[in-house]
Design an enzyme around this catalytic site. Structure first.
Site, PDB file in Angstrom:
ATOM      1  N   HIS A  59       0.936  -1.157   0.070  1.00 55.11           N
ATOM      2  CA  HIS A  59      -0.034  -0.005   0.164  1.00 55.11           C
ATOM      3  C   HIS A  59       0.754   1.263  -0.001  1.00 55.11           C
ATOM      4  O   HIS A  59       0.783   1.927  -0.932  1.00 55.11           O
ATOM      5  CB  HIS A  59      -0.890   0.054   1.332  1.00 55.11           C
ATOM      6  CG  HIS A  59      -1.997   1.004   1.305  1.00 55.11           C
ATOM      7  ND1 HIS A  59      -3.144   1.117   1.024  1.00 55.11           N
ATOM      8  CD2 HIS A  59      -1.570   2.512   1.518  1.00 55.11           C
ATOM      9  CE1 HIS A  59      -3.737   2.219   1.364  1.00 55.11           C
ATOM     10  NE2 HIS A  59      -2.900   3.074   1.822  1.00 55.11           N
ATOM     11  N   GLU A  60       1.736   1.492   0.793  1.00 54.10           N
ATOM     12  CA  GLU A  60       2.700   2.492   0.975  1.00 54.10           C
ATOM     13  C   GLU A  60       3.709   2.545  -0.081  1.00 54.10           C
ATOM     14  O   GLU A  60       3.932   3.766  -0.493  1.00 54.10           O
ATOM     15  CB  GLU A  60       3.430   2.340   2.425  1.00 54.10           C
ATOM     16  CG  GLU A  60       2.700   2.595   3.411  1.00 54.10           C
ATOM     17  CD  GLU A  60       1.828   3.851   3.758  1.00 54.10           C
ATOM     18  OE1 GLU A  60       2.159   4.888   2.975  1.00 54.10           O
ATOM     19  OE2 GLU A  60       0.637   3.752   4.124  1.00 54.10           O
ATOM     20  N   HIS A  63       1.842   4.337  -2.958  1.00 59.25           N
ATOM     21  CA  HIS A  63       1.858   5.877  -2.788  1.00 59.25           C
ATOM     22  C   HIS A  63       3.322   6.233  -3.181  1.00 59.25           C
ATOM     23  O   HIS A  63       3.365   7.565  -3.702  1.00 59.25           O
ATOM     24  CB  HIS A  63       1.626   6.312  -1.358  1.00 59.25           C
ATOM     25  CG  HIS A  63       0.283   6.108  -0.752  1.00 59.25           C
ATOM     26  ND1 HIS A  63      -0.748   6.658  -1.497  1.00 59.25           N
ATOM     27  CD2 HIS A  63      -0.291   5.672   0.195  1.00 59.25           C
ATOM     28  CE1 HIS A  63      -2.000   6.675  -1.131  1.00 59.25           C
ATOM     29  NE2 HIS A  63      -1.816   5.647   0.073  1.00 59.25           N
ATOM     30  N   ASP A 135      -7.863   7.928   2.413  1.00 62.21           N
ATOM     31  CA  ASP A 135      -7.410   8.477   0.791  1.00 62.21           C
ATOM     32  C   ASP A 135      -8.927   8.814   0.059  1.00 62.21           C
ATOM     33  O   ASP A 135      -8.699   9.692  -0.600  1.00 62.21           O
ATOM     34  CB  ASP A 135      -6.687   7.232   0.341  1.00 62.21           C
ATOM     35  CG  ASP A 135      -5.289   6.972   1.207  1.00 62.21           C
ATOM     36  OD1 ASP A 135      -4.887   7.813   1.698  1.00 62.21           O
ATOM     37  OD2 ASP A 135      -5.012   5.837   1.017  1.00 62.21           O
TER      38      ASP A 135
END
Length: 254
Positions: A59-60, A63, A135
């Site tokens: 997930h990170e 980003h 988000d």
């Protein structure tokens, strides 16, 4: 940060130094203080399962890769998958520029980067998680302001439909216009989602590199990103941190 935020960081840094019996406040104390002020206290008792940790890492990484390869995204300073306060299982720290006017492209890049975590989950796992709810709130809010207030929708045009009208709870537009507004907000978000998906598919190898580095180290910095990916591919858009380092080098040479 505001002056009060900076004062809070200084106080937290001093407390951190005191806890470690240091003679004076050092750079790493300030770094820990900034993380605590931005993302909350590190939750050492909150242990993620290996599967959860893997989801947070990808997930990170989503980003981070979007921020690295989108020209108008905020420069990345640090990415962490260490659980912190306020329910944050991971976070990315950026260095936003002092911008007072946002172009359509800048807003679209910011929205695309914000969707990077969820899209990365879609590409790497059979099921998505609830980790992107915040988000979605940010992206939806930006799309609404673009359409309702900033005149950035060709179909709505240069008309402001500000919802907050005090005690007047009636919508300042017809049902037909409401449908157009909904469709335009949906179009902007869907286009950013598709753009994000194409970017992460194109940069799949880089996503894997960053995710594996996070799983190994839990925290990676801008220097780690440069080591893994090379410098951001926008030579004419050096971020504020680059300019800060360059100014220090020049003073050192003198």
């Amino acid at each position: 940060m505001s002056g009060a935020d900076i004062a809070n960081v200084c106080n937290e840094a001093a407390l951190t130094a005191a806890r470690h019996n240091e003679e004076y406040v050092k750079l790493h104390d300030f770094e820990q203080a900034i993380e605590r002020v931005i993302a909350g206290l590190e939750k050492k008792t909150k242990l993620l399962s290996p599967d959860e940790k893997k989801v947070v890492a990808y997930h990170e990484a989503g980003h981070a890769i979007c921020g690295w390869y989108l020209e108008y995204a905020d420069p990345l300073l640090k990415v962490s998958i260490v659980p912190r306060g306020q329910g944050a299982l991971g976070y990315a720290q950026y260095l936003p520029a002092d911008i007072f006017l946002y172009t359509t492209q800048k807003l679209l890049d910011r929205m695309t980067m914000t969707l990077g975590g969820r899209v990365s989950e879609e590409l790497h796992f059979n099921s998505v998680t609830s980790g992107a709810s915040d988000d979605f709130e940010k992206v939806t809010g930006l799309a609404q302001r673009m359409v309702l207030q900033c005149g950035m929708s060709p179909k709505i045009g240069t008309i402001s439909y500000t919802i907050d009208r005090g005690q007047d709870m009636t919508k300042p537009y017809s049902e037909r216009t409401a449908k157009t507004i909904d469709s335009e907000i949906r179009r902007i978000v869907d286009e950013c989602h598709e753009r994000c998906k194409n970017l992460l598919i194109e940069k799949a190898d880089q996503v894997e590199l960053v995710a594996q580095e996070l799983l190994t180290k839990e925290v990676i910095t801008r220097e780690d990103m440069i080591r893994l990916l090379g410098k951001r591919p926008f030579a004419n858009r050096n971020d504020a941190f680059d300019k800060y380092l360059a100014s220090k080098d020049e003073k050192g040479d003198d």
